[in-house]
Design an enzyme around this catalytic site. Structure first.
Site, PDB file in Angstrom:
ATOM      1  N   SER A  73      16.117 -40.620 -14.490  1.00 11.52           N
ATOM      2  CA  SER A  73      15.300 -41.661 -14.780  1.00 11.52           C
ATOM      3  C   SER A  73      14.200 -41.528 -15.882  1.00 11.52           C
ATOM      4  CB  SER A  73      14.554 -42.164 -13.713  1.00 11.52           C
ATOM      5  OG  SER A  73      14.037 -41.046 -12.944  1.00 11.52           O
ATOM      6  N   SER A  89      17.604 -35.982 -13.660  1.00 11.08           N
ATOM      7  CA  SER A  89      16.480 -36.906 -15.098  1.00 11.08           C
ATOM      8  C   SER A  89      15.490 -36.525 -16.018  1.00 11.08           C
ATOM      9  CB  SER A  89      15.113 -37.713 -13.897  1.00 11.08           C
ATOM     10  OG  SER A  89      15.896 -38.904 -12.789  1.00 11.08           O
ATOM     11  N   LYS A 125       5.570 -40.303 -17.374  1.00  9.14           N
ATOM     12  CA  LYS A 125       6.214 -41.094 -16.701  1.00  9.14           C
ATOM     13  C   LYS A 125       5.772 -41.735 -15.963  1.00  9.14           C
ATOM     14  CE  LYS A 125      11.080 -40.482 -14.902  1.00  9.14           C
ATOM     15  NZ  LYS A 125      11.967 -39.377 -14.176  1.00  9.14           N
TER      16      LYS A 125
END
Length: 503
Positions: A188, A212, A113
């Site tokens: 996210s 997230s 990520k």
């Protein structure tokens, strides 16, 4: 610049105290442990989960070079539609796959990520301010994954600093949901979930500071467990934030991949027992069913219907399921959490300015981030009281489980919403309303440090995934994994594929 981490901005100590007192390419928008260590993972024909892939590489049945090349080809086949890669490192991955590797997932391709430093790779933090920011070292969590032998293909997309429940950063453009390209993948960890759902890689790194991991897992139809605070590395050494809400882990197709990734990254400092070999849950649980938002925000009819059906599935499996309404002033909790979240945006704005050499403003930061930072600045006098409230919340949350083992609730207020509804350059108040309605269930587990997971058990009549949120107390990670194995066996999901799937 002093090394920047998400924890230092997402409510890091010094910035919060200040508030209280006062070869790589950046993407652009385009039109294991031995296999069988846990319950066998179902898979679509020709697709392996990460555990099986690692075992096949170790046995010589395939090679890392073959698997990395195939994953790159899959990424190239769908990323024009998904826009889920922030920075690709395909050539580095091909070179790395040629080297000798050891570890539980030696040779398995994945994505990291865009909020985690991976040595030698750009970390954008989903922001225009950090273009060209090449990580000099691995973060502590990245060290765990590198030692496990994974091969990173690059960085998956994230909203700016992970500050919202959609993944539409201005720096790379909107990431789209493989189940419906007009919809968000969540956030996210939206890029990670989209890539795993499209079967580009069997798992991808994800992180969770307010939902997230679980939100994009739900909207993309994959599995995502938020670990208990302190189970896995979450931040750099140094002064921890007043309330450490963010954790690292992964989104996966199979439950056993999540278990094996958790096991190899576990800190094992004596706080929690090491994760042993797990099997589908044998004992029956008391499950509290809480289908309504604590803040009173609406729940879509298809989401409520899906959760009602999952509650019945749990009853059919022999679990005792009773209605539960959390004894919580939801409006107060949401306000306190949001103010703490906004303080992280304010700290990030300072870091973005320091790195870019430009003043805080729309040239380097998105309107959503600036709006949150302004809210924190306007209410900075309330920060000490807010921190005290959030620190005390863990005890209040734990008391909910005096009469139950786990809680079942929706992950989000609705299935994935349309692209643009939560765009970071939209009207701030309108976007805020959408975010609060959508991401209404996950924050209590971040504040309390509890274990929580989204399990892909349902789809809406229009074909959108709807995850089920099972949550326990801090340290209930193994219990959740065992329940997940049971649910995976009862209602397998690995063979259910989205409309956009890698070939």
């Amino acid at each position: 610049m002093t090394r920047f981490t998400r924890r230092s901005a997402l409510l890091g100590g010094s910035a919060l105290t200040a508030l209280a007192a006062c070869g790589q390419k950046t993407a652009v928008p385009e039109a294991a442990p031995p296999a069988g260590a846990e319950a066998p993972a179902p898979s679509a024909p020709g697709r392996m989960d990460g555990t099986a892939m690692a075992a096949a590489i170790a046995a010589g049945d395939t090679t890392s070079q073959e698997q990395v090349a195939a994953a790159i080809a899959r990424a190239e086949s769908v990323n024009g539609q998904l826009n889920a890669i922030a920075t690709e490192t395909f050539e580095q991955a091909r070179a790395e796959a040629l080297l000798p590797m050891t570890g539980a997932f030696a040779g398995v391709p994945t994505f990291i990520k865009d909020l985690l430093d991976w040595k030698g790779t750009q970390t954008l933090w989903g922001s225009r301010a950090f273009r060209g920011n090449i990580a000099a070292d691995d973060s502590p969590f990245a060290e765990k994954w590198r030692s496990a032998g994974v091969v990173s293909l690059g960085k998956s997309t994230s909203p700016e600093m992970g500050l919202t429940s959609s993944t539409e950063p201005l720096v790379t453009g909107a990431t789209r949901n493989p189940w419906d390209l007009s919809r968000i993948p969540g956030g996210s960890s939206g890029g990670a979930a989209a890539l795993v759902a499209a079967r580009v890689v069997p798992f991808a790194h994800a992180s969770d500071g307010g939902g997230s991991i679980r939100i994009p897992a739900s909207t993309c139809g994959v599995f995502g467990l938020k670990p208990s605070r302190g189970q896995l590395p979450s931040r750099e050494a140094g002064v921890p934030p007043p309330v450490d809400i963010s954790v690292n882990h992964a989104v996966t197709i199979s439950v056993r991949d999540s278990i094996n990734l958790f096991r190899m990254a576990q800190i094992n400092d004596g706080t929690f027992a090491p994760l042993g070999n797990l099997t589908p849950l044998a004992r029956r649980l008391r499950i509290g069913y809480a289908p309504e938002s604590v803040s009173g925000t609406p729940v879509a009819p298809e989401t409520r219907a899906a959760l009602d059906e999952v509650a019945q599935l749990c009853r059919d499996l022999g679990h005792e399921v009773t209605d539960f309404k959390p004894p919580l002033n939801g409006a107060e909790f949401t306000d306190r959490f949001l103010l703490y979240w906004a303080a992280g945006a304010a700290a990030f704005a300072e870091q973005a300015s320091a790195y870019s050499g430009k003043p805080i403003g729309p040239d380097i930061l998105e309107p959503w981030t600036l709006g949150l930072a302004a809210r924190a600045q306007a209410r900075r006098a309330e920060m000490p009281e807010t921190v005290g409230y959030l620190l005390a919340f863990e005890q209040q949350y734990n008391a909910w489980f005096d009469s139950m083992d786990l809680m079942l609730s929706p992950v989000t207020g609705s299935p994935a919403v349309p692209i643009g509804e939560q765009a970071p350059d939209g009207d701030f108040d309108t976007v805020m309303e959408s975010v609060l309605n959508f991401a209404a269930f996950t924050a209590p587990m971040n504040v309390s440090g509890a274990a929580s997971m989204s399990v892909p058990l349902s789809w809406s009549p229009s074909g959108l995934p709807i995850g089920s949120l099972f949550s326990g107390k801090k340290g209930d990670d193994a219990l959740l994994f065992e329940l997940a194995l049971e649910l995976e066996a009862a209602r397998p999901w690995a063979d259910r594929l989205p409309g956009v799937v890698a070939s």
